[in-house]
Write an enzyme that holds these catalytic residues in place. Structure first.
Site, PDB file in Angstrom:
ATOM      1  N   PRO A  16       0.770  -1.242   0.000  1.00  0.00           N
ATOM      2  CA  PRO A  16       0.000   0.000   0.000  1.00  0.00           C
ATOM      3  C   PRO A  16       0.800   1.289   0.000  1.00  0.00           C
ATOM      4  O   PRO A  16       0.223   2.363  -0.003  1.00  0.00           O
ATOM      5  CB  PRO A  16      -0.805  -0.119   1.297  1.00  0.00           C
ATOM      6  CG  PRO A  16       0.100  -0.897   2.195  1.00  0.00           C
ATOM      7  CD  PRO A  16       0.817  -1.882   1.314  1.00  0.00           C
ATOM      8  N   ASP A  39       2.276   1.194 -11.497  1.00  0.00           N
ATOM      9  CA  ASP A  39       1.172   2.118 -11.258  1.00  0.00           C
ATOM     10  C   ASP A  39       1.601   3.348 -10.467  1.00  0.00           C
ATOM     11  O   ASP A  39       2.723   3.433  -9.959  1.00  0.00           O
ATOM     12  CB  ASP A  39       0.052   1.404 -10.499  1.00  0.00           C
ATOM     13  CG  ASP A  39      -0.785   0.504 -11.392  1.00  0.00           C
ATOM     14  OD1 ASP A  39      -0.704   0.661 -12.621  1.00  0.00           O
ATOM     15  OD2 ASP A  39      -1.511  -0.351 -10.859  1.00  0.00           O
ATOM     16  N   LYS A  61      -2.595   6.084 -13.223  1.00  0.00           N
ATOM     17  CA  LYS A  61      -3.745   6.932 -13.552  1.00  0.00           C
ATOM     18  C   LYS A  61      -3.841   8.043 -12.519  1.00  0.00           C
ATOM     19  O   LYS A  61      -3.915   7.787 -11.317  1.00  0.00           O
ATOM     20  CB  LYS A  61      -5.027   6.095 -13.565  1.00  0.00           C
ATOM     21  CG  LYS A  61      -5.030   4.992 -14.618  1.00  0.00           C
ATOM     22  CD  LYS A  61      -6.318   4.173 -14.539  1.00  0.00           C
ATOM     23  CE  LYS A  61      -6.338   3.094 -15.619  1.00  0.00           C
ATOM     24  NZ  LYS A  61      -5.298   2.074 -15.423  1.00  0.00           N
ATOM     25  N   GLY A  92      -0.183  -1.307  -7.232  1.00  0.00           N
ATOM     26  CA  GLY A  92      -0.285  -0.854  -5.854  1.00  0.00           C
ATOM     27  C   GLY A  92      -1.153  -1.776  -5.027  1.00  0.00           C
ATOM     28  O   GLY A  92      -2.188  -2.266  -5.490  1.00  0.00           O
ATOM     29  N   ASP A  94      -2.884  -4.721  -3.610  1.00  0.00           N
ATOM     30  CA  ASP A  94      -3.159  -6.082  -4.080  1.00  0.00           C
ATOM     31  C   ASP A  94      -3.758  -6.016  -5.483  1.00  0.00           C
ATOM     32  O   ASP A  94      -4.628  -5.189  -5.748  1.00  0.00           O
ATOM     33  CB  ASP A  94      -4.139  -6.776  -3.130  1.00  0.00           C
ATOM     34  CG  ASP A  94      -4.485  -8.174  -3.600  1.00  0.00           C
ATOM     35  OD1 ASP A  94      -3.752  -9.114  -3.237  1.00  0.00           O
ATOM     36  OD2 ASP A  94      -5.474  -8.328  -4.347  1.00  0.00           O
ATOM     37  N   ILE A  97      -7.800  -6.501  -5.406  1.00  0.00           N
ATOM     38  CA  ILE A  97      -8.693  -5.708  -4.560  1.00  0.00           C
ATOM     39  C   ILE A  97      -8.829  -4.322  -5.184  1.00  0.00           C
ATOM     40  O   ILE A  97      -7.973  -3.452  -5.003  1.00  0.00           O
ATOM     41  CB  ILE A  97      -8.167  -5.597  -3.109  1.00  0.00           C
ATOM     42  CG1 ILE A  97      -7.999  -6.987  -2.496  1.00  0.00           C
ATOM     43  CG2 ILE A  97      -9.105  -4.740  -2.259  1.00  0.00           C
ATOM     44  CD1 ILE A  97      -9.309  -7.720  -2.266  1.00  0.00           C
ATOM     45  N   THR A 122      -3.207  -5.291   1.143  1.00  0.00           N
ATOM     46  CA  THR A 122      -4.168  -4.301   0.673  1.00  0.00           C
ATOM     47  C   THR A 122      -4.264  -3.111   1.618  1.00  0.00           C
ATOM     48  O   THR A 122      -4.132  -3.240   2.839  1.00  0.00           O
ATOM     49  CB  THR A 122      -5.544  -4.934   0.469  1.00  0.00           C
ATOM     50  OG1 THR A 122      -6.434  -3.948  -0.060  1.00  0.00           O
ATOM     51  CG2 THR A 122      -6.113  -5.476   1.772  1.00  0.00           C
ATOM     52  N   ALA A 123      -4.508  -1.941   1.046  1.00  0.00           N
ATOM     53  CA  ALA A 123      -4.560  -0.705   1.837  1.00  0.00           C
ATOM     54  C   ALA A 123      -5.689  -0.710   2.841  1.00  0.00           C
ATOM     55  O   ALA A 123      -5.599  -0.068   3.892  1.00  0.00           O
ATOM     56  CB  ALA A 123      -4.705   0.493   0.894  1.00  0.00           C
ATOM     57  N   MET A 177     -11.156   4.666  -2.266  1.00  0.00           N
ATOM     58  CA  MET A 177     -11.412   5.648  -3.328  1.00  0.00           C
ATOM     59  C   MET A 177     -12.720   6.405  -3.113  1.00  0.00           C
ATOM     60  O   MET A 177     -13.512   6.594  -4.025  1.00  0.00           O
ATOM     61  CB  MET A 177     -11.429   4.953  -4.700  1.00  0.00           C
ATOM     62  CG  MET A 177     -10.098   4.313  -5.063  1.00  0.00           C
ATOM     63  SD  MET A 177     -10.146   3.343  -6.585  1.00  0.00           S
ATOM     64  CE  MET A 177     -10.989   1.856  -6.018  1.00  0.00           C
ATOM     65  N   GLY A 206      -2.038   6.219   3.753  1.00  0.00           N
ATOM     66  CA  GLY A 206      -1.771   5.181   4.734  1.00  0.00           C
ATOM     67  C   GLY A 206      -0.483   4.427   4.474  1.00  0.00           C
ATOM     68  O   GLY A 206      -0.157   4.100   3.333  1.00  0.00           O
TER      69      GLY A 206
END
Length: 420
Positions: A16, A39, A61, A92, A94, A97, A122-123, A177, A206
């Protein structure tokens, strides 16, 4: 690289943000790559520290910026693999996810490209944990809901059943998001029956040392985020697990927390520094502004002196690179460590001294101030250099303070350039 056989694509979760949260398997496979496609939220350190021979494609993006479409990324992965490359698709957190890794894997499968998936941290779990918020707690939450707050481009509204999520008050809701949609999401949850004072929090950036935590309630969270100017990337957390944060926070007591440190040294010399800075709480910005290549100075080596048995000669080192390249070339050209026995050693500072110690060599002189000018001024006062052979080991851009000062007091100076 081979253009006659199909390569392979590794879909790697980079974690993350904190570069040390990448898994051991992902890091091992990353080290085998010919090409890296990465990414926006991938830690710079993971990419910048790769060998210079690795081809890199940034496909991140960013809102309002020209970037690769998902279709472009899919086509790029297929093309690179068909050219015979080992491709690391570094995503970034996972890949699966909210990362569109499934779409990329399906496209690769349809085009006959072999791939391997390596899950990442995952974040939605890591960002709360770094802020002192557990996703589950035996007394407060026995389930977790992951949801995205960002509707896909082909949907005008989110397909998340907020009317159902709004009733999930005895568990934890983690929203990815959701910064731009927070007002709509909180309004939908309140309409579904979630209490106005239900605990809410947001973690910005995070796992980065510059992360921020804002605690609030469901009804007040949009205003709190606006007041604190919270920006993406951020994770929103809803649930009673937030209540234990005062006892579990650990990240905000590091001395360099919130500081960003730009490191401009070559990456191969900076890995230990990156780690030490991170352990103190700093966010490391690894942007090397110099590259080092070995240079073989045939003329300098042909003039390498035999020390006078009555008057020891000197080797003067002003960088770690000088030490390492000198020792490499010394064993290639002279191959007799006894030739060093009559040399005294000068080192510009502690870094150069440590480099010498790796070869079991201890410098005879280190200046009190670690600069070339101080080395020159203090060294000529340290010993009598009249008629003494001195080998000045250097890079091609080195200042001439040292050799000029030594020649002024009568030393016979040989310049030996070992790197550019």
């Amino acid at each position: 690289m081979s253009e006659t056989s199909t390569g392979i694509v590794y879909l790697l979760g980079a974690g993350p943000g904190d570069p040390e949260l990448i898994t051991m398997k992902a890091k091992r496979l990353l080290a085998t790559a010919d090409v890296v496609v990465y990414d926006n939220l991938v830690a710079d350190e993971l990419v910048i520290t790769l060998p210079g021979s690795v081809e890199r494609y940034y496909v991140g993006k960013r809102p309002g910026a020209v970037c690769y479409s998902q279709e472009d990324i899919n086509a790029l992965l297929v093309r690179l693999a068909k050219e015979g490359n080992t491709v690391a698709r570094l995503k970034g957190a996972d890949p699966f996810i909210f990362g569109r890794g499934g779409e990329e894997a399906r496209f690769l499968k349809e085009h006959g490209i072999p791939f391997v998936v390596v899950p990442g941290v995952t974040a939605g779990i890591a960002a709360p944990a770094y802020a002192g918020i557990p996703c589950t707690d035996r007394q407060r939450a026995s389930y977790v809901i992951f949801a995205t707050g960002h509707p896909s481009r082909d949907k005008s509204i989110s397909s998340v059943p907020w009317e159902w999520v709004g009733r999930a008050t005895d568990g934890t809701v983690v929203i990815y998001m959701g910064v731009s949609q927070v007002e709509k999401i909180m309004a939908a949850l309140l309409k579904a029956g979630m209490p106005e004072d239900h605990p809410a929090a947001v973690v910005e950036r995070g796992t980065y040392p510059t992360q921020r935590l804002v605690k609030s309630t469901v009804s007040e969270l949009p205003r709190a985020m606006k007041r604190e100017q919270i920006k993406a990337p951020a994770i929103i957390i809803l649930g009673h697990v937030i209540e234990v944060q005062p006892w579990l926070h650990w990240w905000d007591n590091l001395p360099l927390l919130g500081k960003r440190v730009l490191v401009t040294r070559p990456t191969h010399q900076s890995l230990e520094m990156y780690q030490q800075l991170r352990e103190l709480g700093a966010e490391v910005m690894p942007y090397p502004t110099i590259a080092i290549d070995e240079f073989l100075d045939e003329r300098g080596w042909s003039s390498f002196p035999d020390p006078d048995l009555q008057k020891p000669a000197w080797l003067v080192f002003t960088s770690e690179n000088g030490v390492n390249f000198f020792m490499k070339q010394f064993f290639e050209h002279i191959d007799d460590v006894r030739r060093l026995a009559r040399f005294r050693l000068a080192a510009i500072g502690t870094g150069t001294m440590r480099a010498l110690e790796q070869y079991h060599l201890t410098p005879d002189f280190v200046p009190t101030t670690q600069t070339g000018k101080a080395l020159a001024e203090e060294l000529v006062k340290h010993a009598d250099f009249k008629g003494v052979n001195v080998v000045r080991i250097r890079g091609n851009l080195a200042y001439s303070h040292v050799e000029d000062a030594l020649r002024e007091v009568g030393a016979r100076v040989t310049l030996l350039t070992v790197y550019n």
